[in-house]
Design a protein around this motif. Structure first.
Motif, PDB file in Angstrom:
ATOM      1  N   ALA A   1       0.812  -1.221   0.000  1.00  0.00           N
ATOM      2  CA  ALA A   1       0.000   0.000   0.000  1.00  0.00           C
ATOM      3  C   ALA A   1       0.844   1.269   0.000  1.00  0.00           C
ATOM      4  O   ALA A   1       0.340   2.346   0.230  1.00  0.00           O
ATOM      5  CB  ALA A   1      -0.974   0.023   1.180  1.00  0.00           C
ATOM      6  N   ALA A   2       2.140   1.151  -0.251  1.00  0.00           N
ATOM      7  CA  ALA A   2       2.998   2.337  -0.287  1.00  0.00           C
ATOM      8  C   ALA A   2       2.895   3.014  -1.652  1.00  0.00           C
ATOM      9  O   ALA A   2       2.563   2.391  -2.641  1.00  0.00           O
ATOM     10  CB  ALA A   2       4.448   1.954  -0.008  1.00  0.00           C
ATOM     11  N   GLN A   3       3.175   4.281  -1.674  1.00  0.00           N
ATOM     12  CA  GLN A   3       3.169   5.053  -2.912  1.00  0.00           C
ATOM     13  C   GLN A   3       4.524   4.912  -3.611  1.00  0.00           C
ATOM     14  O   GLN A   3       5.526   4.647  -2.976  1.00  0.00           O
ATOM     15  CB  GLN A   3       2.948   6.534  -2.582  1.00  0.00           C
ATOM     16  N   ASP A   4       4.510   5.102  -4.931  1.00  0.00           N
ATOM     17  CA  ASP A   4       5.772   5.201  -5.643  1.00  0.00           C
ATOM     18  C   ASP A   4       6.490   6.450  -5.156  1.00  0.00           C
ATOM     19  O   ASP A   4       5.862   7.448  -4.801  1.00  0.00           O
ATOM     20  CB  ASP A   4       5.546   5.320  -7.154  1.00  0.00           C
ATOM     21  N   VAL A   5       7.802   6.387  -5.130  1.00  0.00           N
ATOM     22  CA  VAL A   5       8.616   7.530  -4.732  1.00  0.00           C
ATOM     23  C   VAL A   5       9.260   8.085  -5.994  1.00  0.00           C
ATOM     24  O   VAL A   5       9.769   7.333  -6.822  1.00  0.00           O
ATOM     25  CB  VAL A   5       9.701   7.100  -3.713  1.00  0.00           C
ATOM     26  N   HIS A   6       9.229   9.397  -6.147  1.00  0.00           N
ATOM     27  CA  HIS A   6       9.784  10.043  -7.325  1.00  0.00           C
ATOM     28  C   HIS A   6      11.026  10.832  -6.923  1.00  0.00           C
ATOM     29  O   HIS A   6      10.991  11.626  -5.987  1.00  0.00           O
ATOM     30  CB  HIS A   6       8.746  10.956  -7.979  1.00  0.00           C
ATOM     31  N   ILE A   7      12.075  10.585  -7.636  1.00  0.00           N
ATOM     32  CA  ILE A   7      13.375  11.178  -7.348  1.00  0.00           C
ATOM     33  C   ILE A   7      13.830  11.965  -8.573  1.00  0.00           C
ATOM     34  O   ILE A   7      13.688  11.505  -9.703  1.00  0.00           O
ATOM     35  CB  ILE A   7      14.427  10.060  -7.068  1.00  0.00           C
TER      36      ILE A   7
END
Length: 143
Positions: free
Chosen positions: A99-105
């Protein structure tokens, strides 16, 4: 012990090899892509600046302790000349937590042409504020 395979492609191909080594958790392959210079620099998101092979290798070994990291890059903005290439990309990876969100770097990768071919000299990544930036150009980047 067999000799290490030397990378001998373009800066664009080096970037593909860099993210491929990360996705496989291949520390030897990853470190072979860096310039021989001890002034190389790596900044991971929310982390201090690392200088030199020993510090950079130790950081990636720690990251790989939990397995490989699957990163998808988009929105390449590249500046190239005969001896230097600077790539700015948006990296997206899933944290692996349910249920975690994608992380954008937002990452900047700097490559230099050495007598041994193109090598990484700087990787600087920081967490993007808010949602992932939109790809205004909808460009497909093929490597």
């Amino acid at each position: 012990m067999p000799a290490k395979k030397q990378f001998n492609g373009s800066a664009d191909e080096l970037e593909v090899a860099f993210y491929d080594a990360i996705s496989r958790g291949d520390i030897e392959g990853l470190m072979s892509l860096w310039a021989d210079d001890e002034e190389i620099v790596c900044v991971h998101p929310n982390s201090p600046r690392l200088i030199g092979h020993a510090e950079i290798r130790a950081s990636w070994e720690t990251i790989f302790e939990n397995g490989s990291v699957h990163i998808h890059t988009t929105q390449l903005h590249a500046i190239h000349n005969m001896l230097t290439a600077v790539h700015s990309v948006v990296e997206t990876f899933h944290s692996g937590i349910e249920a975690a969100q994608d992380v954008h770097i937002i990452a900047t990768n700097v490559y230099i042409k050495t007598p041994k071919g193109w090598r990484i000299t700087t990787h600087h990544a920081s967490v993007a504020a808010g949602k992932a930036p939109l790809d205004l150009f909808k460009a497909s980047i093929l490597h």
